[in-house]
Enzyme design. Structure first.
Site, mmCIF file in Angstrom:
data_model
loop_
_atom_site.group_PDB
_atom_site.id
_atom_site.type_symbol
_atom_site.label_atom_id
_atom_site.label_comp_id
_atom_site.label_asym_id
_atom_site.label_seq_id
_atom_site.Cartn_x
_atom_site.Cartn_y
_atom_site.Cartn_z
ATOM 1 N N ARG A 50 0.834 -1.194 0.000
ATOM 2 C CA ARG A 50 0.000 0.000 0.000
ATOM 3 C C ARG A 50 0.875 1.252 0.000
ATOM 4 O O ARG A 50 0.582 2.231 -0.674
ATOM 5 C CB ARG A 50 -0.937 0.013 1.218
ATOM 6 C CG ARG A 50 -1.680 1.330 1.372
ATOM 7 C CD ARG A 50 -2.748 1.302 2.438
ATOM 8 N NE ARG A 50 -2.367 0.626 3.665
ATOM 9 C CZ ARG A 50 -1.570 1.136 4.606
ATOM 10 N NH1 ARG A 50 -1.040 2.340 4.449
ATOM 11 N NH2 ARG A 50 -1.304 0.438 5.683
ATOM 12 N N ASP A 176 -7.764 18.518 -15.180
ATOM 13 C CA ASP A 176 -8.044 17.154 -15.625
ATOM 14 C C ASP A 176 -7.666 17.088 -17.097
ATOM 15 O O ASP A 176 -8.315 17.689 -17.957
ATOM 16 C CB ASP A 176 -9.525 16.837 -15.427
ATOM 17 C CG ASP A 176 -9.865 15.382 -15.751
ATOM 18 O OD1 ASP A 176 -9.154 14.777 -16.581
ATOM 19 O OD2 ASP A 176 -10.848 14.861 -15.214
ATOM 20 N N LYS A 201 -8.503 5.699 -19.367
ATOM 21 C CA LYS A 201 -8.808 6.189 -20.705
ATOM 22 C C LYS A 201 -7.593 6.085 -21.625
ATOM 23 O O LYS A 201 -7.045 5.003 -21.794
ATOM 24 C CB LYS A 201 -9.352 7.604 -20.604
ATOM 25 C CG LYS A 201 -10.422 7.799 -19.505
ATOM 26 C CD LYS A 201 -11.615 6.858 -19.614
ATOM 27 C CE LYS A 201 -12.812 7.267 -18.772
ATOM 28 N NZ LYS A 201 -12.629 7.221 -17.320
#
Length: 386
Positions: A50, A176, A201
């Site tokens: 993690r 973004d 994407k």
């Protein structure tokens, strides 16, 4: 070093030290924890996956390199990245100025979670005019949140000018960059403080991984974001890190083909009798074409258009397509198409959608890398059913 070279080599230099294997591709490190020889010295800097994982670390170096930045962080989704960013930088009473044309999931996160539950305030403005951003900034404004191009209307904002306005007011700028990809736009070079990506994407590009990224060149900001990433735990898995890193290696060649196909599709749609408007920054008819040429090196593969008619016609058109998959998401090698009002932006109240310009006749297209003539033929036959 060129973008193409960085995309392939950054973070994946063969290791010839210690117990070398000479891996050309960074392996998938599935270990959840890492043994150490000495109690106060983690082996290779890794102690628990993690907190840090060699495969994810290699990807994060690659993400920073392709945005021409210093630091990258990889998350379990784009929204996980956005959530971590907001939790790191905002508290109750703070204010954010955001572009009014945003991905529906981002707007839902801001409104339903951070505004309603955390008391953070948001003002949505048409950032195509930087003066609207300037007018909305308050003393308590901490962030200016931009998409450029926007989802789903492909609107642009002048990142450099808005960054200057925000910084003069003591606010950070978040961009973004998912629609453009780092290949066609690098917001940090234009003054942004943090770049956000849904790596799902274009960056991954194969519709087989969900992920997100935050990228910055500010060391103090990076350390804050990394602390919150580790503390909240919204990290990208080793296997997904491998998939995204592999996808980045072909980002340059894929984006060139996406753009070439999108230009052809946009030109076809612009001339069709059943299409009333096409939104694609690569068209000279786009009202911000000049700005696109100024701050982008290309126009990407996303476009949207308005059909004659309304929701019924949109449904009929979408039902009759064969090559375009009717699906959310974007940026994969295959062409995808969707109806924002009932899919990606359904969580945005109807009145807000209409105020922004998201009509029931709007169709959003992620143009893939198939043969452009085949894509146009499919669109043509479906439009012919209207």
């Amino acid at each position: 070093m060129g973008f193409d070279t960085q995309a392939i080599h950054a973070g994946e230099e063969p290791d010839f030290t210690g117990h070398p294997s000479g891996d050309v591709v960074v392996p998938v490190h599935l270990a959840s924890t890492f043994a150490r020889r000495d109690v106060d010295e983690p082996t290779g800097g890794f102690e628990y996956s993690r907190s840090g994982n060699p495969t994810r670390f290699a990807l994060e170096k690659k993400l920073a390199a392709i945005e021409n930045a210093r630091y990258g962080l990889a998350f379990s989704s784009g929204l996980a990245a956005e959530t971590t960013l907001c939790l790191s930088l905002l508290k109750a009473g703070d204010h954010v100025v955001a572009f009014d044309d945003l991905y529906g999931g981002t707007r839902r996160l801001f409104t339903r979670v951070f505004q309603e539950s955390y008391g953070i305030h948001f003002s949505y403005v048409d950032a195509r005019d930087p003066e609207n951003v300037k007018a909305a900034i308050r003393r308590e404004t901490k962030l200016v949140w931009l998409e450029s191009p926007t989802n789903p209307l492909l609107r642009l904002c002048d990142i450099r000018e808005i960054a200057g306005i925000a910084h003069d007011a003591g606010a950070l700028v978040v961009v973004d960059n998912t629609f453009a990809s780092p290949y066609f736009q690098q917001p940090i070079a234009l003054g942004a403080d943090v770049v956000v990506h849904s790596t799902t994407k274009y960056i991954n590009g194969h519709s087989d991984s969900i992920g997100g990224a935050l990228i910055t060149s500010d060391e103090e900001l990076f350390r804050n974001l990394r602390f919150h990433q580790n503390t909240a735990g919204a990290i990208l898995s080793p296997f997904d890190s491998f998939l995204v890193a592999r996808g980045i290696k072909t980002l340059a060649v894929r984006m060139e083909r996406h753009e070439r196909n999108a230009l052809a599709v946009a030109g076809f749609l612009s001339a069709h009798r059943n299409v009333t408007a096409v939104y694609y920054p690569g068209l000279p008819s786009h009202p911000q074409h000049t700005l696109a040429r100024k701050q982008m090196t290309g126009f990407s593969g996303m476009l949207s258009f308005e059909l004659k008619g309304g929701k019924a016609e949109a449904k009929r058109f979408l039902r009759n397509l064969h090559l375009f998959a009717l699906a959310e998401s974007l940026g994969g090698v295959e062409s995808l198409i969707e109806h924002p009002a009932t899919m990606t932006h359904a969580s945005v109240p109807q009145e807000e959608r209409r105020n922004v310009g998201v009509s029931d006749a709007l169709i959003r297209v992620s143009v893939g890398i198939e043969n452009a003539d085949d894509l146009i033929a499919d669109l043509d036959q479906a439009l012919g059913t209207l």
